[in-house]
Design a protein around this motif. Structure first.
Motif, PDB file in Angstrom:
ATOM      1  N   THR A  82      -5.336   3.077  -4.039  1.00 17.21           N
ATOM      2  CA  THR A  82      -5.979   2.123  -4.943  1.00 17.21           C
ATOM      3  C   THR A  82      -7.372   1.817  -4.391  1.00 17.21           C
ATOM      4  N   GLY A 107       0.786  -1.228   0.000  1.00 17.29           N
ATOM      5  CA  GLY A 107       0.000   0.000   0.000  1.00 17.29           C
ATOM      6  C   GLY A 107       0.818   1.277   0.000  1.00 17.29           C
ATOM      7  N   THR A 121      -4.394   2.383  10.305  1.00 18.32           N
ATOM      8  CA  THR A 121      -5.434   1.822   9.440  1.00 18.32           C
ATOM      9  C   THR A 121      -6.626   1.382  10.284  1.00 18.32           C
ATOM     10  N   ARG A 147       3.651  -6.045   6.533  1.00 15.32           N
ATOM     11  CA  ARG A 147       3.601  -4.923   5.586  1.00 15.32           C
ATOM     12  C   ARG A 147       4.966  -4.601   5.013  1.00 15.32           C
ATOM     13  N   GLU A 166      -8.674  -1.001  -4.043  1.00 19.45           N
ATOM     14  CA  GLU A 166      -8.623  -2.208  -3.220  1.00 19.45           C
ATOM     15  C   GLU A 166      -8.254  -1.913  -1.763  1.00 19.45           C
ATOM     16  N   SER A 167      -7.643  -0.747  -1.516  1.00 18.90           N
ATOM     17  CA  SER A 167      -7.205  -0.445  -0.151  1.00 18.90           C
ATOM     18  C   SER A 167      -8.104   0.568   0.566  1.00 18.90           C
ATOM     19  N   LEU A 212      -9.042   0.269   4.298  1.00 20.18           N
ATOM     20  CA  LEU A 212      -8.028   0.481   5.340  1.00 20.18           C
ATOM     21  C   LEU A 212      -7.987   1.921   5.844  1.00 20.18           C
ATOM     22  N   PRO A 266      -5.635   5.792   1.019  1.00 20.01           N
ATOM     23  CA  PRO A 266      -5.714   4.776  -0.039  1.00 20.01           C
ATOM     24  C   PRO A 266      -5.343   5.352  -1.394  1.00 20.01           C
TER      25      PRO A 266
END
Length: 363
Positions: A243, A78, A210, A180, A245-246, A249, A241
């Motif tokens: 993206t 990320g 997060t 991570r 997809e994140s 978080l 974020p």
């Protein structure tokens, strides 16, 4: 600047609180407390320089973020810098030289900038720039590092140049950090902490907050462990974020409120440490302080950007002065058109409104 919110006063008070907390945190360390006392005087002089320029119609932010390299040895999950292509595995091209960075540091000091956050990539890959920063004792340089390049040459430099403060990135305990950042990173960080503590050197930790770790990283168990190892500052950086997809978080209002309450508690229970939250609650602090309001970002190639999370630039310090870079057309547009103080869901307004920023830059 609006009449309801005085950004100059707000930022000056913020600097004073950080410096005051830093003095308290270093009382038991003679070398550090002596430096911090001198630095406190320097920040007062810098505040006067900024106030004078403010009275003349020129706003100078007290903070600057400098990403001094596009290289990094890790591939953290990320990572905004890699997603924005600011950090790459290819050999750096047309990056600012050590001498160019020193020129920027010199001008920043003359204008009244008190803090320059060194980032990357991995900033410890640019030893020459770190040495240049060490020559500016009136500016404090927090160095945001993954910690993997910490060695004797840096421990010795941090001892000689007390204005260089390593801020090591950690995600919580071993499992979360290694998940991570890579296997073995946590153990290296703990080893660094022990070495720094044994040498009596001040250091801090940077924690990416997060929805998955916000309770753990603000817990007494975690903070108490850092304190026991001599950590003097914890900087909570909300995950932004980059993206789709994140998105899950990114902390929301509930997580942000919880963190704010915990930081308030920690400041009371751990006076030996400094706690900073970024971006924090922009809604209650007059809006986003990027784009020159409280700070701006210079990338490794010299582009002046609103923020590391908003990698857009219309001016380069290779071709102009730092002072003129602060007057960037993009910065002025963001300030005057109200984007920085616009209502938004919370977290990073510049990322949330990136389409508007791109429109302003003509992207």
């Amino acid at each position: 600047m609006s009449k309801e919110f005085d950004i100059q006063e707000y930022m000056t008070h913020g600097v004073e609180r950080v410096v005051s907390d830093a003095i308290k945190a270093t009382l038991k360390n003679p070398k550090e407390s002596a430096y911090m006392a001198k630095f406190a005087l320097a920040t007062k002089a810098a505040s006067k320089r900024r106030a004078k320029l403010e009275a003349e119609g020129e706003h100078i932010p007290p903070f600057l973020i400098a990403s001094i390299t596009s290289s990094c040895n890790l591939h953290c999950a990320g990572c905004y810098s890699r997603c924005n292509n600011a950090t790459q595995d290819t050999e750096p091209v047309q990056q600012l030289s050590d001498e160019e960075w020193l020129k920027i540091f010199d001008e920043a000091g003359d204008l009244g900038v008190s803090f320059i956050l060194l980032a990357g990539g991995e900033p410890l890959l640019r030893k020459g720039v770190i040495e240049a920063a060490g020559k500016k004792p009136d500016i404090l340089f927090p160095i945001f590092t993954n910690g993997t390049y910490m060695a004797d040459k840096y421990f010795e430099m941090f001892d000689r140049r007390r204005n260089l403060i390593p801020i090591m990135s950690i995600e919580g305990e071993k499992e979360a950090t290694d998940a991570r950042r890579g296997e073995g990173v946590y153990d290296k960080l703990i080893s660094n902490m022990d070495e720094l503590c044994e040498r009596g050197l001040i250091y801090g930790a940077s924690v990416t907050v997060t929805t998955e770790n916000y309770r753990d990283v603000s817990s007494e168990e975690f903070i108490g462990k850092l304190s026991s190892k001599g950590c003097k500052a914890v900087i909570f950086v909300e995950f932004v974020p980059v993206t789709d997809e994140s998105q899950h978080l990114a902390p929301g209002d509930a997580e942000r409120d919880y963190l704010a309450k915990e930081i308030s508690r920690l400041r009371t229970e751990h006076p030996e440490m400094v706690f900073v939250s970024f971006p924090g609650d922009e809604k209650s602090s007059g809006g986003c302080i990027a784009a020159g309001r409280g700070f701006f970002h210079i990338n490794s190639h010299g582009g002046a950007e609103p923020c590391p999370f908003s990698p857009y630039s219309d001016i380069n310090v290779k071709e102009t002065s730092l002072r003129d870079a602060m007057k960037s057309r993009l910065f002025k547009a963001l300030q005057q058109e109200g984007v920085l103080v616009d209502d938004h869901q919370g977290g990073c307004v510049l990322y949330e409104k990136r389409k508007e920023v791109e429109a302003l830059i003509g992207g």
